[in-house]
Design an enzyme around this catalytic site. Structure first.
Site, short mmCIF file in Angstrom:
data_model
loop_
_atom_site.label_atom_id
_atom_site.label_comp_id
_atom_site.label_asym_id
_atom_site.label_seq_id
_atom_site.Cartn_x
_atom_site.Cartn_y
_atom_site.Cartn_z
N ASP A 2 0.88 -1.16 0.00
CA ASP A 2 0.00 0.00 0.00
C ASP A 2 0.93 1.22 0.00
O ASP A 2 2.13 1.09 0.25
CB ASP A 2 -0.89 -0.03 1.25
CG ASP A 2 -1.77 1.20 1.36
OD1 ASP A 2 -2.37 1.60 0.35
OD2 ASP A 2 -1.84 1.79 2.46
N ASP A 42 0.06 5.23 0.98
CA ASP A 42 -0.01 6.23 2.05
C ASP A 42 -0.03 5.55 3.41
O ASP A 42 -0.82 4.64 3.65
CB ASP A 42 -1.26 7.11 1.87
CG ASP A 42 -1.11 8.46 2.54
OD1 ASP A 42 0.04 8.85 2.84
OD2 ASP A 42 -2.13 9.13 2.79
N ASP A 51 -1.01 -0.69 6.09
CA ASP A 51 -1.20 -0.05 7.40
C ASP A 51 -2.65 -0.15 7.88
O ASP A 51 -2.95 0.30 8.97
CB ASP A 51 -0.78 1.42 7.35
CG ASP A 51 -1.74 2.27 6.51
OD1 ASP A 51 -2.06 1.86 5.37
OD2 ASP A 51 -2.17 3.34 6.98
#
Length: 306
Positions: A27, A29, A245
């Site tokens: 991923d 951001d 995250d």
């Protein structure tokens, strides 16, 4: 590697994990960057993974950028990355409409200019990008002019989302033959300092509620996001690692598709969140428990340098 789920990834375990995979999906951001700043050590991790022969991909639910825009940003931040390695929901939703829906016609797009560009690159025409101000009254809204060539409604992030866009989507979706696709269901976009703004999921839920229909969702944790990458690059799920995250998107995607999963604590979710899911006994919540976690992906660096 017989270790319990949600284990801290450290020491010899790092090398063991890396040797067991040939592809790593990241991923963006909260994982490799925050806003316009690379997370410390992240470019070195990605570049060394590639040097060691691993395939690396960037998988994001953000629909506001094209693959090229992402590749440009990655390059500026010091990452060795090409456009072909980027899989965002703008691109993947265009792929979905073309390959799964086999769309013959136009799309009514609630979304960004990036989404328009990705659709057009696939040869799909769209209408709807930009502001759509309210005029007239309820009978005008119910009889709003519609493009007869529109055969699908696609909902992504749209800063111009409005009552008229919601209404126009509803009118198109009254036709049961009109396909209904959403980029992702993320309800909030977390910002620095504990702030947040509404995400695409809020817009999509509005359209689903008005239309009394459920969208086909393309982004994480939908399997399609991984299939998009796997089909193009011939990936074996058992030899892939998903790094993210967010437990409800990144880690759930990995669990859904049979990938190994690594949670990094530089973004949204915490170890406490993961442990709560682990203790819950709920099969759905168990899918949000990562195999491993690290404070930051920079912790992988020594194993790659050694």
């Amino acid at each position: 590697m017989a270790v319990s789920k949600c284990s801290r990834l450290s020491g010899a375990l790092v090398k063991q994990l890396l040797e067991s995979v040939d592809s790593v999906l990241f991923d963006c951001d909260g994982v490799i960057w925050r806003g316009d700043q690379a997370i410390h050590g992240a470019p070195e991790v990605i570049n060394l993974l590639k040097k060691s022969g691993k395939k690396v991909f960037f998988v994001t639910n953000n629909s506001t950028k094209t693959r090229k825009m992402y590749a440009d940003k990655l390059g500026k931040l010091g990452f060795d990355a090409s456009e072909e390695e980027v899989f965002g929901t703008a691109y993947c939703s265009a792929m979905y409409l073309k390959t799964v829906c086999r769309l013959q016609g136009k799309v009514y797009l609630i979304g960004s200019h990036a989404m328009r560009q990705e659709l057009e690159a696939m040869g799909i025409q769209q209408v709807g990008v930009g502001p759509d101000p309210v005029s007239g009254g309820q009978s005008d809204w119910a009889n709003v002019p519609l493009d007869p060539d529109v055969k699908a409604v696609l909902v992504g992030f749209d800063e111009h989302f409005s009552y008229m866009k919601l209404n126009r989507a509803l009118q198109y979706l009254c036709d049961p033959e009109c396909q209904f696709v959403g980029t992702n269901t993320d309800t909030r976009l977390p910002l620095e300092g504990g702030k947040a703004v509404p995400g695409t999921g809020c817009l999509l839920k509005s359209v689903e509620t008005a239309a009394q229909r459920q969208a086909q969702v393309v982004g994480k944790p939908s399997n399609f996001m991984f299939e998009c990458v796997a089909d193009q690059f011939g990936l074996d799920p058992s030899k892939c690692l998903m790094v993210g995250d967010r437990l409800d998107t990144d880690i759930m995607l990995g669990s859904n598709c049979g990938l190994k999963t690594l949670l990094t604590l530089t973004g949204v979710s915490t170890v406490a969140d993961a442990e709560a899911h682990q203790r819950s006994g709920c099969p759905h919540r168990q899918k949000m428990v990562p195999d491993y976690y690290v404070d930051s992906i920079a912790e992988i660096l020594p194993a790659l340098q050694g």
